[in-house]
Design a protein around this motif. Structure first.
Motif, PDB file in Angstrom:
ATOM      1  N   PRO A   8       0.827  -1.211   0.000  1.00  9.33           N
ATOM      2  CA  PRO A   8       0.000   0.000   0.000  1.00  9.33           C
ATOM      3  C   PRO A   8       0.863   1.264   0.000  1.00  9.33           C
ATOM      4  N   VAL A  54      -1.010  -1.088  -4.057  1.00  6.51           N
ATOM      5  CA  VAL A  54      -2.368  -0.621  -3.762  1.00  6.51           C
ATOM      6  C   VAL A  54      -2.281   0.881  -3.512  1.00  6.51           C
ATOM      7  N   SER A  55      -2.777   1.663  -4.476  1.00  6.28           N
ATOM      8  CA  SER A  55      -2.672   3.115  -4.370  1.00  6.28           C
ATOM      9  C   SER A  55      -3.615   3.786  -5.350  1.00  6.28           C
ATOM     10  N   ASP A  68      -5.998   0.319  -8.195  1.00  8.27           N
ATOM     11  CA  ASP A  68      -6.443   1.669  -7.870  1.00  8.27           C
ATOM     12  C   ASP A  68      -7.470   1.575  -6.750  1.00  8.27           C
ATOM     13  N   ASP A  69      -7.073   2.050  -5.583  1.00  9.79           N
ATOM     14  CA  ASP A  69      -7.945   1.934  -4.412  1.00  9.79           C
ATOM     15  C   ASP A  69      -8.989   3.045  -4.329  1.00  9.79           C
ATOM     16  N   TRP A  74      -6.363   3.254   3.994  1.00  7.02           N
ATOM     17  CA  TRP A  74      -5.483   2.101   3.788  1.00  7.02           C
ATOM     18  C   TRP A  74      -6.128   0.764   4.062  1.00  7.02           C
ATOM     19  N   ALA A  77      -8.836  -0.103   1.679  1.00  8.95           N
ATOM     20  CA  ALA A  77      -8.259  -0.361   0.357  1.00  8.95           C
ATOM     21  C   ALA A  77      -7.634  -1.753   0.304  1.00  8.95           C
ATOM     22  N   GLN A  80     -10.361  -4.399   0.095  1.00  8.06           N
ATOM     23  CA  GLN A  80     -10.919  -4.447  -1.254  1.00  8.06           C
ATOM     24  C   GLN A  80      -9.940  -5.131  -2.212  1.00  8.06           C
ATOM     25  N   ALA A  81      -8.659  -4.808  -2.120  1.00 12.18           N
ATOM     26  CA  ALA A  81      -7.661  -5.446  -2.987  1.00 12.18           C
ATOM     27  C   ALA A  81      -7.616  -6.953  -2.736  1.00 12.18           C
TER      28      ALA A  81
END
Length: 185
Positions: A8, A54-55, A68-69, A74, A77, A80-81
């Motif tokens: 992340p 993850v960004s 793409d979060d 954080w 995200a 979700q990832a």
């Protein structure tokens, strides 16, 4: 064991704000990219499985895919990832600000994961700089919370999972303060 490694990264404009007294916004963004490059090199050299950044920020990633979060916090995200990109039986989350990280430490973290449980890389301040879990999403990540290493241990145990703490120098040292930056440089 195969693990999907998630790294992340905050948007560069928001990165390393605790270094604002020592570095300009442009210097903090440059530092973040420099450390990310070092972390990605170590993670890729570990050859434990696929790697995804993850960004929300379109960074320079040297061929590493980015999830793409959408600017989510954080931990949201990462959840979700894990749901959308991780297909491996294990997931590892490795912070992007670990300039001393070595590939053998990534391998050791992944090798430490119990058959159902969590391996937590303790930061020098008691936080969490990396964690790996099987199955992915077994517990919610609590990155950024004070004393998150202990919180991750407690969360694993509450859900009936084994928790292992990993103390390795490259996983313990992150750059958060001007003192950290000076120690690294």
């Amino acid at each position: 064991m195969t693990a999907h490694v998630l790294v992340p990264v905050k948007p560069l404009a928001q990165a390393k704000t605790r270094l604002a007294s020592a570095l300009s916004p442009a210097d903090r963004a440059s530092l973040t990219q420099e450390m990310l490059d070092l972390v990605l090199a170590a993670v890729q050299a570990a050859k434990v499985g696929p790697v995804t950044v993850v960004s929300a920020h379109p960074l320079s990633l040297n061929g590493v895919p980015r999830f793409d979060d959408g600017g989510l916090p954080w931990n949201e995200a990462l959840a979700q990832a894990m749901r959308e990109v991780v297909r491996e039986p294990c997931v590892a989350v490795v912070a992007a600000d670990l300039p001393l990280l070595r590939s053998a430490e990534v391998q050791a973290l992944v090798a430490s994961v119990p058959s159902r449980g969590v391996a937590i890389a303790r930061a020098k301040d008691g936080g969490t700089n990396a964690l790996a879990m099987r199955p992915p999403g077994a517990i919610a990540t609590l990155l950024g919370a004070p004393q998150s290493c202990r919180l991750h241990e407690e969360a694993a145990r509450r859900t009936g999972l084994e928790a292992v703490v990993v103390d390795l120098p490259g996983l313990a040292f992150d750059v958060d303060t001007p003192e950290d930056l000076a120690a690294w440089r």
